[in-house]
Design a protein around this motif. Structure first.
Motif, short mmCIF file in Angstrom:
data_model
loop_
_atom_site.label_atom_id
_atom_site.label_comp_id
_atom_site.label_asym_id
_atom_site.label_seq_id
_atom_site.Cartn_x
_atom_site.Cartn_y
_atom_site.Cartn_z
N ALA A 133 1.77 -1.62 3.38
CA ALA A 133 2.91 -1.07 4.12
C ALA A 133 3.40 -2.12 5.11
O ALA A 133 2.59 -2.74 5.81
N TRP A 134 4.72 -2.31 5.18
CA TRP A 134 5.33 -3.27 6.10
C TRP A 134 5.63 -2.60 7.42
O TRP A 134 6.02 -1.43 7.46
N ASN A 135 5.47 -3.35 8.51
CA ASN A 135 5.87 -2.85 9.82
C ASN A 135 7.39 -2.92 9.92
O ASN A 135 7.97 -4.00 9.80
N PRO A 136 8.09 -1.79 10.15
CA PRO A 136 9.56 -1.81 10.15
C PRO A 136 10.17 -2.54 11.35
O PRO A 136 11.34 -2.90 11.31
N MET A 137 9.38 -2.77 12.41
CA MET A 137 9.89 -3.43 13.60
C MET A 137 9.47 -4.90 13.71
O MET A 137 10.03 -5.65 14.50
N GLU A 138 8.46 -5.29 12.96
CA GLU A 138 7.99 -6.68 12.98
C GLU A 138 8.02 -7.19 11.54
O GLU A 138 7.14 -6.88 10.74
N ALA A 139 9.04 -7.99 11.24
CA ALA A 139 9.37 -8.32 9.86
C ALA A 139 8.26 -9.06 9.13
O ALA A 139 8.17 -8.99 7.90
N PHE A 140 7.38 -9.78 9.83
CA PHE A 140 6.37 -10.60 9.17
C PHE A 140 5.05 -9.86 8.94
O PHE A 140 4.20 -10.36 8.22
N ASN A 141 4.86 -8.71 9.57
CA ASN A 141 3.55 -8.06 9.56
C ASN A 141 3.47 -6.95 8.53
O ASN A 141 4.41 -6.16 8.37
N PHE A 142 2.33 -6.88 7.84
CA PHE A 142 2.07 -5.78 6.91
C PHE A 142 0.61 -5.39 7.00
O PHE A 142 -0.25 -6.18 7.42
N THR A 143 0.31 -4.15 6.60
CA THR A 143 -1.05 -3.61 6.65
C THR A 143 -1.48 -3.26 5.23
O THR A 143 -0.73 -2.61 4.50
N ALA A 144 -2.69 -3.66 4.87
CA ALA A 144 -3.22 -3.43 3.52
C ALA A 144 -4.38 -2.45 3.60
O ALA A 144 -5.27 -2.57 4.46
N ALA A 145 -4.37 -1.45 2.69
CA ALA A 145 -5.44 -0.45 2.60
C ALA A 145 -6.43 -0.91 1.54
O ALA A 145 -6.07 -1.03 0.36
N SER A 146 -7.67 -1.15 1.94
CA SER A 146 -8.65 -1.78 1.06
C SER A 146 -9.71 -0.79 0.57
O SER A 146 -9.91 0.28 1.15
N GLU A 147 -10.40 -1.20 -0.50
CA GLU A 147 -11.49 -0.38 -1.06
C GLU A 147 -12.75 -0.44 -0.20
O GLU A 147 -13.66 0.35 -0.41
N ARG A 155 -10.68 -4.78 -3.76
CA ARG A 155 -9.33 -4.45 -4.21
C ARG A 155 -8.52 -3.77 -3.12
O ARG A 155 -9.07 -3.00 -2.32
N THR A 156 -7.24 -4.06 -3.09
CA THR A 156 -6.32 -3.43 -2.14
C THR A 156 -5.53 -2.36 -2.87
O THR A 156 -4.90 -2.64 -3.90
N ASN A 157 -5.55 -1.14 -2.36
CA ASN A 157 -4.90 -0.02 -3.04
C ASN A 157 -3.43 0.13 -2.68
O ASN A 157 -2.64 0.60 -3.51
N ALA A 158 -3.05 -0.20 -1.46
CA ALA A 158 -1.66 0.00 -1.03
C ALA A 158 -1.35 -0.96 0.11
O ALA A 158 -2.25 -1.50 0.76
N ALA A 188 -13.07 4.53 0.33
CA ALA A 188 -11.89 3.70 0.04
C ALA A 188 -10.64 4.29 0.70
O ALA A 188 -10.44 5.51 0.71
N VAL A 189 -9.80 3.41 1.23
CA VAL A 189 -8.52 3.83 1.81
C VAL A 189 -7.48 3.79 0.70
O VAL A 189 -7.28 2.75 0.06
N MET A 190 -6.81 4.92 0.47
CA MET A 190 -5.94 5.05 -0.70
C MET A 190 -4.47 4.74 -0.41
O MET A 190 -3.76 4.24 -1.28
N ASP A 191 -3.99 5.05 0.78
CA ASP A 191 -2.57 4.84 1.08
C ASP A 191 -2.37 4.62 2.57
O ASP A 191 -3.20 5.03 3.39
N VAL A 192 -1.26 3.98 2.91
CA VAL A 192 -0.93 3.69 4.31
C VAL A 192 0.58 3.71 4.45
O VAL A 192 1.32 3.36 3.52
N ASP A 193 1.06 4.17 5.61
CA ASP A 193 2.50 4.20 5.88
C ASP A 193 2.74 4.08 7.38
O ASP A 193 2.03 4.70 8.18
N TYR A 194 3.76 3.30 7.74
CA TYR A 194 4.09 3.06 9.15
C TYR A 194 5.03 4.13 9.70
O TYR A 194 5.86 4.68 8.96
N SER A 195 4.90 4.37 10.99
CA SER A 195 5.88 5.19 11.70
C SER A 195 7.17 4.40 11.85
O SER A 195 7.15 3.17 11.89
N SER A 226 3.00 -7.02 -3.39
CA SER A 226 2.34 -6.21 -4.42
C SER A 226 0.84 -6.43 -4.31
O SER A 226 0.37 -7.47 -3.82
N THR A 227 0.07 -5.45 -4.77
CA THR A 227 -1.39 -5.57 -4.82
C THR A 227 -1.83 -5.48 -6.28
O THR A 227 -1.29 -4.67 -7.04
N GLY A 228 -2.79 -6.32 -6.66
CA GLY A 228 -3.19 -6.40 -8.06
C GLY A 228 -4.62 -6.01 -8.31
O GLY A 228 -5.43 -5.90 -7.38
#
Length: 449
Positions: free
Chosen positions: A249-263, A244-247, A288-295, A218-220
């Motif tokens: 997204a987890w990498n569906p193929m690499e369980a430990f990695n996630f990407t955060a979209a920041s202000e 602040r981080t707006n959103a 500001a980056v508002m949203d992110v989603d993985y392929s 979660s981002t707060g």
């Protein structure tokens, strides 16, 4: 006396039909083709130019009656997309036919989040009216024509505060909501099963890990990224950043990695085991980056920004490989990849859901084997000669709106100025007096456990 005679069989050189291709005889002996590399380079240059000529990524715009605030793709069906808007309206779109299947009526406030259940037949949505609603999702009928109808929710969950985001568990009948706190709900209960709080007065987004389904992030509003595990009663880790981080997204193929979209106009990819530094910093946005989603492949992701552009990044690249924009598109609040990774959806403030191609110059429709072979050959040629100056310049060049071009130019000037200032401070200070933080650690304030 020895006489050499040219002998040709007429059947080998005569076409049976006028549509048949003429057989071409080539000698592939490299000693006889001194200009083979030069010819190949010319082909690569032409392929790069043709790629730009045929780059037409925009496909369609699906119209709503208010600004788009959230999107969700169906995990079971490729042609189904959910879009929520600021007037409380949720629409189920049949993408290939560009028609509305259902309008889900019930929310009185802006829809802030929407998510599918793993079976693809139900979905949950949250709103600023302090409610979460559970809906049934129909399949698209085979017959053409308009089939739009209104549908009521199956069940309603009432909360104490307005909700900001929602995400469904990838395997079980559970979903998490973000608002005043992170709350985990069950389909069978009207009250939250778990409530997680850790300092933030408001939680902006929440996302379950598709690979390790009990872990979510979660981002707060206190500039934090928090990690949770449903198997434990308390949060695991918390990362505090400068902005602040707006959103997330987890990498569906690499369980430990996630990407955060920041202000701060950047995206940061982290490994949840090593939060001391970002694995990669993704730049190019000027707002500001508002949203992110993985392929679904996990090799690239799409991000939407407040600067009215949509960018596609490779998962380990510092700069975007593609940027999409139109004259009418306003601030992009949500983006999603399609289930097969071939298309990108973006929802913006101008009341439109836009459909784009993930590969801008890709040919749509049925392609012949010969066309597939030619496209693969051109792609291999560009990849082989991508380091050459002319090919590199053509492949990298993108037309962007004047506002983005000027803003990026100004950002470069400011960054160069800061770099020069730091270098001069180091030169005029005692050795070791100034410690330079690397770019991947610069924005991290603290890591809490």
């Amino acid at each position: 006396m020895k006489v050499k005679v040219l002998n040709r069989n007429e059947e080998e050189f005569t076409r049976e039909r006028a549509q048949d291709l003429k057989k071409v005889h080539r000698n592939y002996e490299p000693a006889l083709h001194q200009f083979q590399r030069a010819h190949e380079y010319t082909r690569a240059l032409n392929a790069a130019k043709l790629q730009k000529v045929f780059a037409k990524p925009f496909i369609a715009a699906l119209t709503h009656s208010d600004g788009i605030t959230c999107l969700a793709r169906n995990p079971r069906i490729l042609n189904s997309l959910l879009a929520g808007s600021a007037d409380g309206d949720i629409r189920i779109w049949d993408i290939p036919v560009q028609r509305t299947l259902r309008r889900l009526k019930g929310h009185t406030g802006a829809v802030k989040g929407i998510s599918f259940a793993p079976d693809g037949e139900t979905c949950v949505s949250c709103s600023t009216d302090c409610s979460v609603r559970l809906w049934k999702v129909p399949f698209a009928p085979l017959e053409p024509g308009p089939v739009e109808a209104e549908e009521a929710p199956v069940f309603e969950f009432q909360g104490r505060n307005a909700f900001r985001a929602i995400d469904h568990h990838w395997r079980e009948h559970l979903f998490a909501t973000a608002g005043a706190a992170v709350e985990v709900w069950s389909h069978e209960r009207s009250e939250p099963v778990n409530t997680f709080t850790w300092g933030a007065d408001s939680v902006l987004s929440v996302k379950f890990n598709p690979a390790e389904s009990d872990v979510f992030a979660s981002t707060g509003g206190d500039r934090s990224i928090a990690l949770y595990d449903l198997r434990s009663a308390r949060p695991i880790r918390k990362l505090v950043m400068q902005t602040r981080t707006n959103a997330v997204a987890w990498n569906p193929m690499e369980a430990f990695n996630f990407t955060a979209a920041s202000e701060d106009c950047n995206l940061y990819t982290y490994d949840m085991r090593k939060l001391q530094a970002a694995a990669c910093v993704h730049k190019d946005f000027v707002s500001a980056v508002m949203d992110v989603d993985y392929s679904p492949t996990g090799r690239e992701f799409v991000a939407g920004g407040y600067d009215r552009s949509v960018r596609i990044f490779n998962f380990n690249a510092g700069h975007s490989r593609e940027v999409y924009h139109t004259k009418r598109m306003q601030r992009v609040f949500c983006v999603r990849f399609s289930g097969d990774g071939s298309y990108v959806f973006s929802g913006s403030d101008d009341m439109n859901v836009r459909v784009w191609k993930a590969e801008a110059s890709e040919q749509l429709g049925v392609t012949l084997p010969r066309e597939k072979h030619k496209a693969a050959y051109n792609k291999a040629l560009i990849n082989r000669y991508k380091h050459m100056p002319e090919v590199k310049r053509i492949v990298r060049h993108r037309h962007v709106p004047v506002a983005i071009h000027k803003a990026s130019k100004m950002r470069r000037i400011v960054q160069d100025s800061d770099k020069r200032k730091l270098q001069r401070r180091i030169q005029h200070s005692a050795p070791g007096a100034i410690t330079v933080k690397p770019e991947r650690k610069k924005k991290i304030v603290a890591e809490l456990e």
